[in-house]
Design a protein around this motif. Structure first.
Motif, PDB file in Angstrom:
ATOM      1  N   ALA A  61      -5.172   2.599   6.448  1.00 23.78           N
ATOM      2  CA  ALA A  61      -5.413   1.501   5.506  1.00 23.78           C
ATOM      3  C   ALA A  61      -4.644   0.252   5.921  1.00 23.78           C
ATOM      4  CB  ALA A  61      -5.011   1.933   4.092  1.00 23.78           C
ATOM      5  N   ALA A  62      -3.402   0.448   6.359  1.00 20.69           N
ATOM      6  CA  ALA A  62      -2.587  -0.695   6.776  1.00 20.69           C
ATOM      7  C   ALA A  62      -3.168  -1.345   8.026  1.00 20.69           C
ATOM      8  CB  ALA A  62      -1.145  -0.241   7.027  1.00 20.69           C
ATOM      9  N   ALA A  63      -3.682  -0.523   8.939  1.00 21.14           N
ATOM     10  CA  ALA A  63      -4.294  -1.056  10.159  1.00 21.14           C
ATOM     11  C   ALA A  63      -5.536  -1.872   9.799  1.00 21.14           C
ATOM     12  CB  ALA A  63      -4.655   0.078  11.116  1.00 21.14           C
ATOM     13  N   THR A  64      -6.339  -1.354   8.879  1.00 23.77           N
ATOM     14  CA  THR A  64      -7.541  -2.067   8.439  1.00 23.77           C
ATOM     15  C   THR A  64      -7.166  -3.429   7.856  1.00 23.77           C
ATOM     16  OG1 THR A  64      -8.674   0.004   7.970  1.00 23.77           O
ATOM     17  CG2 THR A  64      -9.550  -1.959   6.906  1.00 23.77           C
ATOM     18  N   HIS A  65      -6.121  -3.431   7.033  1.00 17.74           N
ATOM     19  CA  HIS A  65      -5.660  -4.689   6.432  1.00 17.74           C
ATOM     20  C   HIS A  65      -5.134  -5.655   7.500  1.00 17.74           C
ATOM     21  CE1 HIS A  65      -3.702  -7.567   3.853  1.00 17.74           C
ATOM     22  NE2 HIS A  65      -2.563  -7.335   4.459  1.00 17.74           N
ATOM     23  N   ALA A  66      -4.347  -5.142   8.421  1.00 18.72           N
ATOM     24  CA  ALA A  66      -3.760  -5.997   9.459  1.00 18.72           C
ATOM     25  C   ALA A  66      -4.847  -6.650  10.307  1.00 18.72           C
ATOM     26  CB  ALA A  66      -2.817  -5.182  10.350  1.00 18.72           C
ATOM     27  N   ILE A 116       0.867  -1.181   0.000  1.00 15.75           N
ATOM     28  CA  ILE A 116       0.000   0.000   0.000  1.00 15.75           C
ATOM     29  C   ILE A 116       0.902   1.228   0.000  1.00 15.75           C
ATOM     30  CG2 ILE A 116      -1.975   1.129   1.101  1.00 15.75           C
ATOM     31  CD1 ILE A 116      -2.377  -1.383   2.794  1.00 15.75           C
ATOM     32  N   MET A 117       0.585   2.201  -0.842  1.00 14.38           N
ATOM     33  CA  MET A 117       1.400   3.413  -0.935  1.00 14.38           C
ATOM     34  C   MET A 117       0.537   4.656  -0.781  1.00 14.38           C
ATOM     35  SD  MET A 117       3.839   2.711  -4.214  1.00 14.38           S
ATOM     36  CE  MET A 117       4.518   4.372  -4.191  1.00 14.38           C
ATOM     37  N   ALA A 118       1.144   5.713  -0.260  1.00 10.10           N
ATOM     38  CA  ALA A 118       0.461   7.004  -0.181  1.00 10.10           C
ATOM     39  C   ALA A 118       1.508   8.108  -0.294  1.00 10.10           C
ATOM     40  CB  ALA A 118      -0.292   7.144   1.135  1.00 10.10           C
ATOM     41  N   PRO A 119       1.112   9.281  -0.802  1.00  4.92           N
ATOM     42  CA  PRO A 119       2.031  10.421  -0.757  1.00  4.92           C
ATOM     43  C   PRO A 119       2.386  10.702   0.702  1.00  4.92           C
ATOM     44  CG  PRO A 119       0.037  10.957  -2.014  1.00  4.92           C
ATOM     45  CD  PRO A 119      -0.201   9.641  -1.348  1.00  4.92           C
ATOM     46  N   ALA A 120       3.598  11.206   0.943  1.00  2.00           N
ATOM     47  CA  ALA A 120       4.072  11.418   2.313  1.00  2.00           C
ATOM     48  C   ALA A 120       3.081  12.230   3.141  1.00  2.00           C
ATOM     49  CB  ALA A 120       5.442  12.088   2.294  1.00  2.00           C
ATOM     50  N   GLU A 121       2.409  13.202   2.511  1.00  3.02           N
ATOM     51  CA  GLU A 121       1.483  14.037   3.284  1.00  3.02           C
ATOM     52  C   GLU A 121       0.211  13.286   3.666  1.00  3.02           C
ATOM     53  OE1 GLU A 121       2.563  14.669   0.237  1.00  3.02           O
ATOM     54  OE2 GLU A 121       0.945  15.336  -1.096  1.00  3.02           O
ATOM     55  N   GLN A 122       0.014  12.096   3.087  1.00  2.00           N
ATOM     56  CA  GLN A 122      -1.145  11.286   3.473  1.00  2.00           C
ATOM     57  C   GLN A 122      -0.739  10.067   4.291  1.00  2.00           C
ATOM     58  OE1 GLN A 122      -3.332  11.506  -0.621  1.00  2.00           O
ATOM     59  NE2 GLN A 122      -4.783  10.810   0.926  1.00  2.00           N
ATOM     60  N   ARG A 123       0.355  10.228   5.039  1.00  4.50           N
ATOM     61  CA  ARG A 123       0.869   9.142   5.873  1.00  4.50           C
ATOM     62  C   ARG A 123      -0.210   8.579   6.806  1.00  4.50           C
ATOM     63  NH1 ARG A 123       6.227   8.060   7.477  1.00  4.50           N
ATOM     64  NH2 ARG A 123       6.281   6.709   9.299  1.00  4.50           N
ATOM     65  N   ASP A 176      -3.397   8.440   6.349  1.00  3.23           N
ATOM     66  CA  ASP A 176      -4.324   7.598   5.583  1.00  3.23           C
ATOM     67  C   ASP A 176      -3.725   6.221   5.345  1.00  3.23           C
ATOM     68  OD1 ASP A 176      -6.297   9.520   5.333  1.00  3.23           O
ATOM     69  OD2 ASP A 176      -5.535  10.288   3.435  1.00  3.23           O
ATOM     70  N   LEU A 177      -2.417   6.197   5.101  1.00  6.08           N
ATOM     71  CA  LEU A 177      -1.751   4.921   4.859  1.00  6.08           C
ATOM     72  C   LEU A 177      -1.752   4.058   6.122  1.00  6.08           C
ATOM     73  CD1 LEU A 177      -0.184   3.086   2.980  1.00  6.08           C
ATOM     74  CD2 LEU A 177       1.899   4.242   3.666  1.00  6.08           C
ATOM     75  N   VAL A 178      -1.465   4.675   7.257  1.00  5.94           N
ATOM     76  CA  VAL A 178      -1.486   3.926   8.526  1.00  5.94           C
ATOM     77  C   VAL A 178      -2.882   3.358   8.756  1.00  5.94           C
ATOM     78  CG1 VAL A 178      -1.300   4.115  11.045  1.00  5.94           C
ATOM     79  CG2 VAL A 178       0.421   5.192   9.584  1.00  5.94           C
ATOM     80  N   LEU A 222       2.856   0.000  13.065  1.00  5.32           N
ATOM     81  CA  LEU A 222       2.756   0.164  11.613  1.00  5.32           C
ATOM     82  C   LEU A 222       3.480   1.429  11.170  1.00  5.32           C
ATOM     83  CD1 LEU A 222      -0.972  -0.848  11.079  1.00  5.32           C
ATOM     84  CD2 LEU A 222       1.024  -2.051  10.180  1.00  5.32           C
ATOM     85  N   GLY A 223       3.349   2.479  11.957  1.00  6.50           N
ATOM     86  CA  GLY A 223       4.014   3.744  11.631  1.00  6.50           C
ATOM     87  C   GLY A 223       5.520   3.592  11.551  1.00  6.50           C
TER      88      GLY A 223
END
Ligand code: ZN
Length: 74
Positions: free
Chosen positions: A44-49, A31-38, A40-42, A65-66
């Motif tokens: 999404a990753a938490a949801t997946h985990a 999963i990737m996100a622009p740095a300013e959307q860190r 959002d990425l956390v 995750l962070g």
């Protein structure tokens, strides 16, 4: 990797690569996100985990995750 194929904006991106975690499912999700959307990425990753790997949805999980995210420049 030729990232132009993905049409991504140039700049810093944060990446969550599940393949770096040992798991019984041999999960290779990235999963990737622009740095300013860190954040959002956390999220999404938490949801997946939680959904795919049976983790508990806790602040501790998000903290871990962070720390696991990689930053790349494209
Ligand atoms: Zn996974």
């Amino acid at each position: 990797m030729d990232t132009t194929q993905l049409g991504l904006a140039k700049g810093k991106w944060v990446v969550a690569n599940c393949g770096r975690f040992p798991s019984e499912k041999n999960c290779r999700l990235v999963i990737m996100a622009p740095a300013e959307q860190r954040a959002d990425l956390v999220e999404a990753a938490a949801t997946h985990a939680v959904a795919s790997h049976g983790h508990e949805n806790t602040p501790e999980l998000r903290r871990e995750l962070g720390e696991f995210l990689e930053t790349i420049e494209i």
